[in-house]
Design an enzyme around this catalytic site. Structure first.
Site, PDB file in Angstrom:
ATOM      1  CB  THR A 195     -52.950 -16.138 -44.763  1.00 42.14           C
ATOM      2  OG1 THR A 195     -52.421 -14.831 -44.505  1.00 42.14           O
ATOM      3  CG2 THR A 195     -52.885 -16.444 -46.243  1.00 42.14           C
ATOM      4  CD1 TRP A 196     -55.238 -13.235 -38.212  1.00 42.24           C
ATOM      5  CD2 TRP A 196     -57.400 -12.637 -38.387  1.00 42.24           C
ATOM      6  NE1 TRP A 196     -55.584 -12.582 -37.058  1.00 42.24           N
ATOM      7  CE2 TRP A 196     -56.898 -12.206 -37.132  1.00 42.24           C
ATOM      8  CE3 TRP A 196     -58.728 -12.360 -38.717  1.00 42.24           C
ATOM      9  CZ2 TRP A 196     -57.694 -11.523 -36.214  1.00 42.24           C
ATOM     10  CZ3 TRP A 196     -59.512 -11.687 -37.804  1.00 42.24           C
ATOM     11  CH2 TRP A 196     -59.003 -11.270 -36.564  1.00 42.24           C
ATOM     12  CG  ASP A 239     -54.550  -9.982 -46.901  1.00 40.23           C
ATOM     13  OD1 ASP A 239     -54.096  -8.874 -47.215  1.00 40.23           O
ATOM     14  OD2 ASP A 239     -54.884 -10.275 -45.728  1.00 40.23           O
ATOM     15  CE1 TYR A 274     -53.597 -10.720 -39.996  1.00 44.11           C
ATOM     16  CE2 TYR A 274     -53.436 -11.703 -42.164  1.00 44.11           C
ATOM     17  CZ  TYR A 274     -53.971 -10.760 -41.305  1.00 44.11           C
ATOM     18  OH  TYR A 274     -54.882  -9.853 -41.779  1.00 44.11           O
ATOM     19  CD  GLN A 288     -56.813  -6.591 -46.314  1.00 44.96           C
ATOM     20  OE1 GLN A 288     -56.770  -7.125 -45.214  1.00 44.96           O
ATOM     21  NE2 GLN A 288     -55.903  -6.828 -47.244  1.00 44.96           N
ATOM     22  CE1 TYR A 335     -61.431  -6.829 -41.166  1.00 48.54           C
ATOM     23  CE2 TYR A 335     -60.129  -5.188 -42.309  1.00 48.54           C
ATOM     24  CZ  TYR A 335     -60.818  -5.594 -41.183  1.00 48.54           C
ATOM     25  OH  TYR A 335     -60.886  -4.776 -40.089  1.00 48.54           O
TER      26      TYR A 335
HETATM   27  N1  LIG Z   1     -56.697  -5.860 -42.627  1.00 46.84           N
HETATM   28  C1  LIG Z   1     -57.224  -6.353 -41.531  1.00 46.84           C
HETATM   29  O1  LIG Z   1     -57.254  -5.711 -40.459  1.00 46.84           O
HETATM   30  C2  LIG Z   1     -57.834  -7.718 -41.558  1.00 46.84           C
HETATM   31  C3  LIG Z   1     -58.641  -8.160 -40.497  1.00 46.84           C
HETATM   32  C4  LIG Z   1     -59.223  -9.426 -40.592  1.00 46.84           C
HETATM   33  C5  LIG Z   1     -58.985 -10.228 -41.696  1.00 46.84           C
HETATM   34  N2  LIG Z   1     -58.157  -9.794 -42.702  1.00 46.84           N
HETATM   35  C6  LIG Z   1     -57.864 -10.662 -43.881  1.00 46.84           C
HETATM   36  O2  LIG Z   1     -59.098 -11.134 -44.424  1.00 46.84           O
HETATM   37  C7  LIG Z   1     -59.060 -12.560 -44.470  1.00 46.84           C
HETATM   38  C8  LIG Z   1     -60.449 -13.160 -44.352  1.00 46.84           C
HETATM   39  O3  LIG Z   1     -61.074 -12.804 -43.150  1.00 46.84           O
HETATM   40  P1  LIG Z   1     -61.231 -13.793 -41.888  1.00 46.84           P
HETATM   41  O4  LIG Z   1     -60.112 -14.740 -41.854  1.00 46.84           O
HETATM   42  O5  LIG Z   1     -61.441 -12.892 -40.718  1.00 46.84           O
HETATM   43  O6  LIG Z   1     -62.583 -14.576 -42.075  1.00 46.84           O
HETATM   44  P2  LIG Z   1     -63.613 -14.971 -43.239  1.00 46.84           P
HETATM   45  O7  LIG Z   1     -62.927 -15.123 -44.526  1.00 46.84           O
HETATM   46  O8  LIG Z   1     -64.761 -14.047 -43.140  1.00 46.84           O
HETATM   47  O9  LIG Z   1     -64.113 -16.387 -42.679  1.00 46.84           O
HETATM   48  C9  LIG Z   1     -63.233 -17.466 -42.550  1.00 46.84           C
HETATM   49  C10 LIG Z   1     -64.052 -18.661 -42.067  1.00 46.84           C
HETATM   50  O10 LIG Z   1     -64.991 -19.025 -43.085  1.00 46.84           O
HETATM   51  C11 LIG Z   1     -64.826 -20.402 -43.393  1.00 46.84           C
HETATM   52  N3  LIG Z   1     -65.101 -20.592 -44.815  1.00 46.84           N
HETATM   53  C12 LIG Z   1     -64.369 -20.179 -45.875  1.00 46.84           C
HETATM   54  N4  LIG Z   1     -64.952 -20.510 -47.025  1.00 46.84           N
HETATM   55  C13 LIG Z   1     -66.111 -21.168 -46.706  1.00 46.84           C
HETATM   56  C14 LIG Z   1     -67.123 -21.762 -47.463  1.00 46.84           C
HETATM   57  N5  LIG Z   1     -67.114 -21.737 -48.801  1.00 46.84           N
HETATM   58  N6  LIG Z   1     -68.154 -22.378 -46.801  1.00 46.84           N
HETATM   59  C15 LIG Z   1     -68.193 -22.402 -45.448  1.00 46.84           C
HETATM   60  N7  LIG Z   1     -67.245 -21.825 -44.668  1.00 46.84           N
HETATM   61  C16 LIG Z   1     -66.200 -21.219 -45.284  1.00 46.84           C
HETATM   62  C17 LIG Z   1     -63.408 -20.752 -43.036  1.00 46.84           C
HETATM   63  O11 LIG Z   1     -63.324 -22.120 -42.753  1.00 46.84           O
HETATM   64  P3  LIG Z   1     -62.011 -23.022 -43.039  1.00 46.84           P
HETATM   65  O12 LIG Z   1     -60.813 -22.189 -42.678  1.00 46.84           O
HETATM   66  O13 LIG Z   1     -62.238 -24.193 -42.147  1.00 46.84           O
HETATM   67  O14 LIG Z   1     -61.988 -23.413 -44.496  1.00 46.84           O
HETATM   68  C18 LIG Z   1     -63.202 -19.882 -41.809  1.00 46.84           C
HETATM   69  O15 LIG Z   1     -63.746 -20.500 -40.645  1.00 46.84           O
HETATM   70  C19 LIG Z   1     -58.112 -12.906 -43.310  1.00 46.84           C
HETATM   71  O16 LIG Z   1     -57.714 -14.256 -43.354  1.00 46.84           O
HETATM   72  C20 LIG Z   1     -57.035 -11.888 -43.512  1.00 46.84           C
HETATM   73  O17 LIG Z   1     -56.164 -12.265 -44.572  1.00 46.84           O
HETATM   74  C21 LIG Z   1     -57.604  -8.547 -42.660  1.00 46.84           C
END
Ligand SMILES: NC(=O)c1ccc[n+]([C@@H]2O[C@H](COP(=O)([O-])OP(=O)(O)OC[C@H]3O[C@@H](n4cnc5c(N)ncnc54)[C@H](OP(=O)(O)O)[C@@H]3O)[C@@H](O)[C@H]2O)c1
Length: 281
Positions: free
Chosen positions: A20-21, A47, A52, A162, A190
């Site tokens: 949900t970031w 998550d 966020y 994570q 993540y």
């Molecule tokens: N613990 C930590 O420090 C930390 C750090 C970073 C992230 N996180 C967690 O991990 C989660 C995921 O990581 P993230 O948000 O950095 O990025 P990610 O999941 O690697 O990538 C998200 C991007 O991918 C796109 N996407 C998703 N599914 C797709 C698909 N099937 N085909 C094409 N594009 C797709 C999304 O587009 P749309 O949104 O337009 O659908 C968005 O632009 C975060 O949201 C957060 O909850 C945790």
């Protein structure tokens, strides 16, 4: 949706969850609809974090899970600057208010900061005794941090670590994943799509993903997700604000890749050298 035991918890959790970031940056109704679509498809691990959108992402999650709380494995995180004993408890109360729930399934220390781990663990213990969190874990911990946490908390207390894990960033495979498996700690990947910098179809790696995906009537994103959870300790939490992306990610659970496919991906996205500064296990 495939489920796996989440570290030392007795809970079976969906192998693919929902991040949900930055979810608060887009249209609120679409974000809520996407999360609910994910729940429909069994992506029950949601998550979020107090960081966020300063609680705005938690507000959206709260709206999305309204009336469906029992389906959800709900995870939020305390910022290191709040991770004193009293600060952690206050942060958790704020998150529960934003999420409009009385408990989290897992509460994480977002990354290690200046407060002694003893303080944060004392707060986690108090929150667990009060029923406000059912388990706790860590995020962005390397092996040295994990060893320190183990010394403070003991075995089978850390539910998960994570960590950053995608095709172009496989460093955790050297030491973090083996350590977590040895100590029954779930590993949650993540940014599994590189936070939006997914391999381009025209790149060498992108062409390998496309070739495998075509053979399986799947997409490159699904192939990547399936590769990342090829070990039973692993989970992934892609963020998707579009319902069509959510559905695609959920369907990756049905994809079955062969060892030959894994070898092709392994060769196209090499793991790289182990960081030298850390002691070998
Ligand atoms: N613990 C930590 O420090 C930390 C750090 C970073 C992230 N996180 C967690 O991990 C989660 C995921 O990581 P993230 O948000 O950095 O990025 P990610 O999941 O690697 O990538 C998200 C991007 O991918 C796109 N996407 C998703 N599914 C797709 C698909 N099937 N085909 C094409 N594009 C797709 C999304 O587009 P749309 O949104 O337009 O659908 C968005 O632009 C975060 O949201 C957060 O909850 C945790």
């Amino acid at each position: 949706m495939e489920r796996r035991r989440f570290g030392p918890t007795n809970r079976e959790v969906s192998v693919f969850g929902q991040g949900t970031w930055f979810i608060e940056k887009g249209d609120r109704a679409s974000a809520i609809a996407a999360l609910r679509r994910g729940l429909d498809l069994g992506m029950s691990h949601i998550d979020t974090a107090e960081m966020y959108g300063d609680g705005l992402a938690e507000d959206i999650v709260g709206a999305a899970i309204m009336g469906r709380r029992d389906e959800v494995f709900l995870v939020s995180k305390v910022l290191p600057e709040n991770a004193s004993r009293a600060g952690t408890i206050a942060a958790c109360e704020r998150s529960l208010a934003h999420l409009k729930t009385d408990h989290l399934n897992c509460y994480l220390l977002h990354w290690r900061g200046r407060f002694p781990l003893e303080e944060t663990v004392a707060a986690f213990d108090a929150l667990q005794q009060a029923g406000k969190i059912l388990s706790w874990g860590v995020s962005n911990f390397d092996v040295a941090d994990l060893q320190d946490m183990l010394a403070v908390a003991g075995e089978r207390r850390i539910a998960c670590n994570q960590v950053l894990y995608h095709l172009d960033e496989r460093a955790i495979e050297h030491r973090v994943v083996p350590w977590c498996e040895a100590h029954d700690v779930a590993v949650v990947a993540y940014s599994p799509f590189g936070s939006g910098s997914f391999p381009r179809p025209s790149s060498k790696g992108g062409r390998v993903l496309k070739e495998i995906a075509t053979r399986h009537a799947a997409t490159a994103h699904q192939v990547a997700l399936r590769f990342l959870v090829r070990r039973p300790s692993l989970f992934a939490i892609p963020k998707a604000s579009k319902a069509v992306h959510v559905a695609e990610n959920a369907a990756a659970a049905k994809l079955r890749l062969s060892n030959a496919d894994f070898a092709l991906i392994d060769a196209a996205f090499p793991i790289g050298a182990a960081p030298r500064s850390l002691p070998m296990l």
